[in-house]
Each structure stands twice: as C-alpha cells, then as structure tokens.
Design an enzyme around this catalytic site. Structure first.
Site, PDB file in Angstrom:
ATOM      1  N   ASP A 334       0.830  -1.208   0.000  1.00  8.01           N
ATOM      2  CA  ASP A 334       0.000   0.000   0.000  1.00  8.01           C
ATOM      3  C   ASP A 334       0.866   1.260   0.000  1.00  8.01           C
ATOM      4  OD1 ASP A 334      -2.629   1.473   0.575  1.00  8.01           O
ATOM      5  OD2 ASP A 334      -1.340   2.112   2.234  1.00  8.01           O
ATOM      6  N   GLU A 388       0.900  -0.747  -5.119  1.00 10.97           N
ATOM      7  CA  GLU A 388      -0.308   0.075  -5.259  1.00 10.97           C
ATOM      8  C   GLU A 388       0.109   1.530  -5.463  1.00 10.97           C
ATOM      9  OE1 GLU A 388      -3.216   2.954  -3.729  1.00 10.97           O
ATOM     10  OE2 GLU A 388      -1.450   2.349  -2.607  1.00 10.97           O
TER      11      GLU A 388
END
Length: 388
Positions: A334, A388
C-alpha cells in the site's frame, strides 16, 4: 557499460523501451539493492535468515517451562512487564535487563509467571519521562470492551493450527477479489474471519476469481482507517477473531483453489504512542525519520526511516512472518507512491519518465522495496507482489 554488468533491470527495459535512456539509473538502483543486502547480511549471510527478528524479539515459550521476552529500545533507561499478573504495577521480578549496546532488553520468566490470555504492556522509563507501550513484535492485541484500552495478550494455544490444504499454484493471470473482512457481511456489524469463510469465500470462488486480496488484517486502533493506520505489524486484528481463525480463512481459501494476498502497509505507521511504534522508546526517531521528514502531513502518520538496519530488520521480518505463520501467497504494498517520493506524490504530476528518476525519488525507500521483493520471491518463488 553498467548495463552489461548488472542484468536485474533488463526485464524492465525489454518490457518498456521508453526506459532505455534511464538504463544507467536502473543499473545503479539494482547495484544499490545488492549492496544493501550485503551490508545487512554480510559476505556469507542469507537474507531469509536476516528476516527473522520475530523469532528473537517479543514473547516466546522456552522448552523447559519458561518464557523469554526481548525488545529493542535503545533510548529507554528501564523496561518492566506490567499486566493482569502484576495488577498493572511495576514489580522487580518483571523488570527487563539491557543486554547489549544495541539497545536490546531481555527477561526470562518461569512458566507460572504468565498464563494464557493474560493481558500485558511494557512500562518504559526514558530520560525525562516514561509511558506504557505495546511490544513492537506482539502477535496478539485486544481492546477492552469498556475502557477501549488496547493491551497485548499472551497467546499460547496448547495445539498448533493444523493446516489442511496447500496453496494453489500461481495462475497465468490474476483475477483478484478485494475484500475487507469486517465490512464484507450484510449485517450492520463488524464481520468475522469465520463468517467470511462461511458467507463470502464460496461466492468469490463461484464467481471465478482465483485470488482474494484482504484489507485491514494488521492490527489498527481506529476502525475508520480501514486498517491503513497500522499500530501492531505482527498482530492479526482481533476485531475479526483469533489468529487461528485467520489461519482457517487462508486454509479454506486454499481449499477452494483461491490464493490469498494481504494488503501490506509498510509506507507509514499510526501516530498513536500507547498502541503503536511512535516515540516507542521515548525518542521520536527510533523507527522513523527525525524531524519533519518523519511525519506524513496528509495522512497524520509516521514515516519509516529505511536507512536504519534495525528498521529493515523489522520490516523484512514482518514479510517473512506473514508468509510463514499465516501462509499468505503474497502482498499488495500500500502507498508505494508515498514511499518513493520525498513529497509523497502529493499534488505531483507524473507527466514524463524524468519524474521517476529525479532528485525527488527517495532512493532509500526504493532500495527497501527492491530488497523486500527479492526476499519474498526467495521465500516463495510463486508469490504475488503488487505495488499500489
């Protein structure tokens, strides 16, 4: 040419010819990753062995009916285990001893000193102050229903979880179903690992997906963050159930032919001090950058210092822990843009490739991500890694 000496980046050049002007940059980055690995593990060491801090730090049972607990806290002057076993008071028999100049602390206790499900925290003293903290490597954190205070919990099942299924082979193409365990149910309440197994996994498999991506697994104090303000990196969120129930979820998914990828947050950490790593040993810079660079102004969180060997020890070990202990099949990292740029990519326009190679790139974060990817695929050749 450097390009011929180091071939790790040649796949990227083959995939995208527009990278050709930056071949030298890519080669330099590959060499930097190699150099970082050698710095961490030595001439004959192995990266997988380096990524094992979780087997040393934290609370562990010993063979001869005893416990050992270790913590890294270089700025601390004293550390004591406090909990239900001590009426939350500091007692000399639960005081840790500093064992080296690195800032490692340790205590060995008889088996009867701690019981399964006992709650505990660390009480630290440092120059000019002190406070309670949750162990950095704690594997189980629970919240009191009435006080809302988080505490570590002794988690020592009499029997280890017995896995029933092996992970499916990596598919030729990924069909990923992204899900949040707590929000996946139709009922207006936080869902559980077991409910996810019963109600959601069969639907995912029947719909033809081959991979499940789970959000919010790492423990986090604020549920509204969706799990992205992580406090306890080695603890599966107790909101959804027990560690064994999470293992049963992964196991059941494998039995249905589904691989399981975990949303991993190594881009930042929650600012909370009582629950998280911020000012853990009393210093603001133990795990994070010192000064303004250590704070993420947009996310109100702390930014890891990827130059510190102890921080890399922590993060790389975290990867191995989730692969080994819970048998995840990979990670979706992330906030990679936030990691890779000193400005976190805030308000930035990525209109040409120069932006990926200019002075705004945090090369330390890039090296960590490269090393993390290398470790994951050495541990699991077929692992899935997503930026991401």
């Amino acid at each position: 040419m450097t390009v011929t000496r180091n071939r790790q980046h040649l796949g990227s050049l083959a995939d995208d010819p527009y990278l050709a002007p930056f071949a030298g940059n890519l080669a330099a980055r590959a060499e930097r990753i190699d150099a970082l690995e050698k710095h961490l593990v030595g001439k004959n060491g192995k990266l997988a062995d380096f990524a094992s801090a979780h087997t040393y730090y934290g609370l562990h049972p010993l063979p001869k009916a005893a416990w050992v607990f270790r913590e890294w806290a270089p700025y601390a002057e004293a550390i004591t285990l406090v909990g239900t076993f001590s009426d939350w008071e500091e007692r000399p028999e639960y005081a840790l001893q500093r064992i080296n100049a690195n800032g490692d602390w340790e205590i060995t206790l008889p088996a009867k000193a701690l019981q399964p499900h006992d709650l505990y925290r660390l009480r630290l003293r440092w120059p000019g102050g002190g406070g309670d903290r949750l162990p950095a490597y704690t594997r189980r954190v629970v919240q009191d229903e009435h006080t809302k205070i988080f505490s570590s919990q002794v988690w020592a099942p009499k029997k280890s979880y017995e896995w029933q299924h092996i992970s499916p082979k990596a598919p030729d193409g990924l069909l990923i179903y992204e899900a949040h365990v707590g929000m996946a149910q139709e009922e207006p309440k936080v869902g559980s690992y077991l409910q996810f197994v019963e109600n959601i996994l069969p639907r995912i498999a029947a719909a033809g997906y081959n991979t499940v991506q789970l959000m919010g697994i790492m423990e986090h104090p604020y549920y509204g963050s969706f799990g992205y303000h992580v406090s306890n990196f080695f603890a599966a969120s107790s909101r959804f159930g027990t560690p064994d129930e999470l293992k049963s979820l992964v196991d059941a998914a494998h039995g249905m032919g589904l691989r399981v990828v975990m949303d991993l947050v190594h881009s930042h950490a929650v600012k909370n001090e009582l629950e998280g790593l911020s000012r853990f040993d009393g210093s603001p810079y133990q795990y994070f950058h010192e000064g303004d660079r250590g704070d993420h102004v947009a996310w109100d969180s702390r930014c890891f210092d990827y130059t510190k060997p102890q921080v890399l020890h922590f993060l790389l070990s975290n990867l191995r822990f989730w692969l080994d202990e819970y048998r995840f099949d990979g990670f979706r990292f992330d906030g990679v843009t936030s990691m890779l740029y000193h400005d976190h990519g805030l308000g930035a326009a990525f209109v040409n490739y120069d932006r990926y190679f200019d002075a705004g790139v945090d090369e330390d974060a890039y090296a960590y991500l490269g090393l993390a990817n290398k470790l994951i695929h050495r541990l699991r050749k077929d692992a899935t890694t997503i930026a991401e």
